[in-house]
Enzyme design. Structure first.
Site, PDB file in Angstrom:
ATOM      1  N   LYS A 268       0.853  -1.180   0.000  1.00 51.41           N
ATOM      2  CA  LYS A 268       0.000   0.000   0.000  1.00 51.41           C
ATOM      3  C   LYS A 268       0.891   1.233   0.000  1.00 51.41           C
ATOM      4  O   LYS A 268       1.755   1.385   0.870  1.00 51.41           O
ATOM      5  CB  LYS A 268      -0.908  -0.016   1.233  1.00 51.41           C
ATOM      6  CG  LYS A 268      -1.969   1.066   1.258  1.00 51.41           C
ATOM      7  CD  LYS A 268      -2.902   0.849   2.453  1.00 51.41           C
ATOM      8  CE  LYS A 268      -4.028   1.871   2.461  1.00 51.41           C
ATOM      9  NZ  LYS A 268      -4.956   1.637   3.601  1.00 51.41           N
ATOM     10  N   ASP A 360     -14.869   2.151   9.602  1.00 50.67           N
ATOM     11  CA  ASP A 360     -15.114   2.103   8.151  1.00 50.67           C
ATOM     12  C   ASP A 360     -15.331   0.655   7.718  1.00 50.67           C
ATOM     13  O   ASP A 360     -14.768   0.197   6.722  1.00 50.67           O
ATOM     14  CB  ASP A 360     -13.940   2.724   7.395  1.00 50.67           C
ATOM     15  CG  ASP A 360     -14.308   3.056   5.943  1.00 50.67           C
ATOM     16  OD1 ASP A 360     -15.507   3.019   5.610  1.00 50.67           O
ATOM     17  OD2 ASP A 360     -13.391   3.334   5.158  1.00 50.67           O
ATOM     18  N   ARG A 364     -15.914  -3.324   0.978  1.00 53.31           N
ATOM     19  CA  ARG A 364     -14.727  -2.856   0.255  1.00 53.31           C
ATOM     20  C   ARG A 364     -13.475  -2.948   1.129  1.00 53.31           C
ATOM     21  O   ARG A 364     -12.352  -2.941   0.612  1.00 53.31           O
ATOM     22  CB  ARG A 364     -14.931  -1.412  -0.210  1.00 53.31           C
ATOM     23  CG  ARG A 364     -15.137  -0.419   0.922  1.00 53.31           C
ATOM     24  CD  ARG A 364     -15.414   0.990   0.449  1.00 53.31           C
ATOM     25  NE  ARG A 364     -15.765   1.865   1.568  1.00 53.31           N
ATOM     26  CZ  ARG A 364     -16.997   1.999   2.040  1.00 53.31           C
ATOM     27  NH1 ARG A 364     -17.990   1.333   1.472  1.00 53.31           N
ATOM     28  NH2 ARG A 364     -17.248   2.790   3.072  1.00 53.31           N
TER      29      ARG A 364
END
Length: 506
Positions: A268, A360, A364
């Site tokens: 990432k 969150d 996804r």
């Protein structure tokens, strides 16, 4: 018989001086004598045979490998299960050792300490995990590296001195008490006992005989990249190769990569100038503290130059959202979808126990590996709870359709607001990645939720599952279930009469 006696005496005389006739056993320092040696042909043949080497092991110093291990750096030592090794220096989880037998005989390097055990001890058995707790056993057995029937034997937490057998059965872990007999034997069922634990394991490896499944391979263990990255998370950027882009977002990109030409990883990256690097690295700091089979594992970081990298384990099928959208019901059954939800609750129950909130949680941000293994990811917004509530800064953006009403209107996040989000995630799973609140804008959702509006039961969704969603969407956070409760409710689904469950659709 007499002939045999004479031959035996002659053989002894030729081999051992003490058996010789004293009258013929005297000699001077200078006199040479002709000595006739009678050789026993059988003894000569045995003398020329290749014999096993003389054991050099010292009890307590020599260890046997429980598993195969392939060196990941030049400092590591490769070995196969059954090889013998001698620790030269013990450093917590990683030891510096010398190979005694096997592929690394006479070589030295680092080895993972819990891949070996003292030779000739019960600890050398690959299925013996004495100090492992029940919850930890479940985490380890449900790792994607283990297959159905994987098992371990551990000390029983509830009864001191007793043992427990933990077995992986179709994604769930079953626990059996192993009781001891007065004569020292062991049994799971009173109808059959065994002299040793090895005998017990061998029997149940061949026969279910009342267990949920035949015992297969012992539970496997996992580690980080190598010895070098256990306590030192920083690795060289040159050791990484970025292969292909997996995705992109506002702050950076995610790549599939390979580390040291050996280990597949996900990388990432932080796009230069988009956010404070300290905020980006907060995710890595959180991941260092959190270790669970259903949470993405951090491997390392690259922070000495930009772009900054966070290196994690690679999940072969990407995000759960994309995975569901690609499948569209072609192969996934309702039981598969429920199992995915149960795996997410397992990871979130661990966060709940550690007093972390995700903030969150959505399809996804769940990643999928082989065999539908799911792991919660993207801890960029995760926070430690302070007095059970985290208050977001004014102006913080929320994924509205996944966010609980109290978080939207009061900026207050708790583990119960994560529970609300999980209800939305369940909807995504059932609807194969469809956007929640279809045909409604974010503004409409914000307006309608306080008035009591909730999404109706999706088509073909069992009533039992929709009831769980509805519990997650209770107005009062206190009325919503814990993730621990959600986990056992979803796991219990597999013990129900599935046909009846599907017939009771709303």
């Amino acid at each position: 018989m007499e002939d045999f006696r004479e031959r035996f005496i002659m053989c002894c005389q030729s081999t051992f001086p003490c058996f010789r006739d004293p009258a013929n056993n005297t000699s001077s320092g200078t006199e040479k004598r002709d000595i006739k040696v009678i050789v026993n042909e059988g003894a000569a043949k045995r003398a020329n045979m290749t014999l096993p080497p003389t054991p050099v092991e010292k009890p307590g110093y020599v260890y046997v490998a429980l598993y195969d291990y392939t060196a990941r750096t030049e400092h590591d030592l490769s070995f196969n299960a059954g090889d013998k090794l001698e620790p030269l220096r013990k450093e917590e989880d990683w030891w510096y050792a010398r190979g005694i037998t096997g592929i690394s005989a006479n070589k030295e390097g680092y080895i993972p300490a819990n891949y070996v055990a003292p030779i000739e001890s019960l600890d050398a058995e690959p299925w013996y995990f004495p100090e492992t707790k029940r919850l930890e056993a479940e985490k380890m057995l449900t790792s994607q590296k283990n297959k159905n029937g994987a098992f371990l034997i551990r000390n029983c937490e509830s009864q001191q001195g007793e043992l427990s057998l933990s077995v992986l059965d179709n994604g769930k872990v079953k626990h059996y008490k192993i009781r001891k007999l007065e004569n020292g034997g062991y049994f799971v069922s009173k109808t059959r006992s065994f002299f040793t634990l090895r005998d017990l394991v061998e029997h149940y490896s061949r026969n279910e005989d009342g267990l949920c499944v035949c015992l297969a391979e012992p539970c496997k263990k996992t580690h980080g990249l190598s010895y070098n990255t256990v306590d030192h998370w920083e690795i060289s950027r040159s050791s990484l190769k970025l292969l292909k882009k997996l995705g992109a977002g506002q702050f950076g990109e995610v790549f599939e990569g390979i580390w040291n030409d050996r280990t597949a990883v996900a990388v990432k990256t932080l796009k230069t100038g988009t956010m404070d690097p300290k905020d980006f690295l907060r995710e890595a700091q959180i991941m260092k503290k959190l270790r669970h089979a259903r949470l993405i594992q951090l491997y390392a970081v690259c922070t000495t130059e930009e772009p900054i990298y966070i290196i994690t384990e690679l999940m072969s099928h990407g995000s759960l959202q994309e995975y569901l959208q690609k499948d569209k019901g072609a192969s996934l059954q309702m039981s598969d979808q429920i199992e995915m939800g149960a795996q997410v609750t397992s990871g979130m129950a661990y966060l709940e126990l550690q007093n972390y909130i995700h903030r969150d949680l959505a399809a996804r941000n769940v990643l999928v590996g082989d065999n539908n293994v799911c792991k919660v990811a993207d801890f960029g917004l995760a926070r430690m709870e302070n007095e059970n509530v985290y208050e977001a800064k004014e102006g913080t953006k929320f994924p509205v359709k996944w966010t609980a009403p109290e978080a939207i209107h009061e900026n207050k996040f708790t583990i119960k607001s994560d529970v609300w989000s999980f209800g939305i995630l369940l909807y995504e799973i059932v609807m194969f990645g469809q956007m929640p609140y279809p045909n409604m804008t974010n503004f409409q959702v914000v307006q309608q939720l306080p008035k009591g509006y909730r999404m109706p039961c999706p088509l073909n969704c069992p009533k039992y599952l929709y009831d769980i969603m509805s519990e997650c969407w209770k107005d009062s956070p206190a009325d919503r279930p814990t993730f621990e409760t959600l986990q056992w409710k979803l796991e219990d689904f597999f013990d129900m009469d599935l046909k009846q469950s599907f017939d009771e659709q709303v």
